[in-house]
Design an enzyme around this catalytic site. Structure first.
Site, PDB file in Angstrom:
ATOM      1  N   SER A  88       0.836  -1.192   0.000  1.00 39.86           N
ATOM      2  CA  SER A  88       0.000   0.000   0.000  1.00 39.86           C
ATOM      3  C   SER A  88       0.883   1.259   0.000  1.00 39.86           C
ATOM      4  CB  SER A  88      -0.938  -0.066   1.212  1.00 39.86           C
ATOM      5  OG  SER A  88      -1.942   0.904   1.136  1.00 39.86           O
ATOM      6  N   HIS A 111      -2.241  -1.253  -4.490  1.00 42.80           N
ATOM      7  CA  HIS A 111      -3.693  -1.338  -4.655  1.00 42.80           C
ATOM      8  C   HIS A 111      -4.288   0.061  -4.726  1.00 42.80           C
ATOM      9  CE1 HIS A 111      -5.200  -0.551  -0.360  1.00 42.80           C
ATOM     10  NE2 HIS A 111      -3.897  -0.344  -0.336  1.00 42.80           N
TER      11      HIS A 111
END
Length: 204
Positions: A88, A111
């Site tokens: 992330s 993501h």
């Protein structure tokens, strides 16, 4: 609760020596110790080289962007090491380094941005637009580091929540090499993160 010691998700050592050791070894969040505290300590580093040990499932996007920009603007040469997981927004922080090394068997994951939200239809339309803009901004950071893929191509990988092995991270441009850090302390700071919030969450 008052009286509790704030959770320290980073550590900075040897700030005035030839090589400063910076470790981010937990979730990056505004609860407890904030990015403001981290940035203040980074600015105090006078060492010409920083070893950044990054083992994190990610966290707050805006704190992560602030950390990325502060590292990007720092005059020191920055070597990033991923001993276990950079996921992330932690991958975005890694992009600020001059060199990125992923340890054997470590992982990186990208993501789309997500958020908790409440409100009516108009509120959710605003939330959607904000998330789209945030995700596109992150995709552009990946494209700056690895221009072989466009921001739109990086965005497609983000939407798919893509997990990379050590060599896959190198092959796609998120890292420069697979290897081990000379600082064994950073390897001992690997943690078991709760990754259930990710669609394809894993335990590594």
């Amino acid at each position: 609760m008052s009286g509790q010691t704030p959770r320290q998700w980073f550590r900075i050592e040897h700030a005035a020596s030839e090589v400063a050791e910076v470790s981010i070894f937990d979730e990056i969040s505004p609860w407890g110790v904030t990015a403001q505290d981290f940035v203040s300590e980074i600015r105090a580093i006078s060492a010409p080289m920083i070893n950044l040990h990054l083992n994190s499932p990610g966290g707050d996007v805006y704190d992560g962007i602030a950390i990325y920009n502060e590292l990007k603007n720092h005059p020191a040469h920055i070597n990033a090491y991923v001993p276990g997981l950079a996921a992330s927004i932690a991958t975005v922080i890694a992009m600020a380094a001059d060199s990125i090394t992923v340890a054997p068997h470590a992982r990186m994951m990208i993501h789309d941005a997500w958020m908790f939200a409440a409100g009516n239809a108009e509120d959710f339309a605003k939330h959607t637009a904000r998330l789209e803009a945030t995700s596109q901004n992150i995709a552009e950071i990946y494209a700056e580091r690895a221009p072989e893929k466009s921001a739109d191509e990086w965005r497609a990988l983000m939407k798919a929540e893509t997990w990379f092995t050590d060599q896959e991270a190198v092959d796609i441009g998120l890292a420069d090499s697979v290897g081990r850090s000379n600082d064994t302390k950073s390897l001992r700071q690997a943690a078991l993160f709760n990754l259930k919030r990710f669609r394809d969450g894993e335990r590594v």
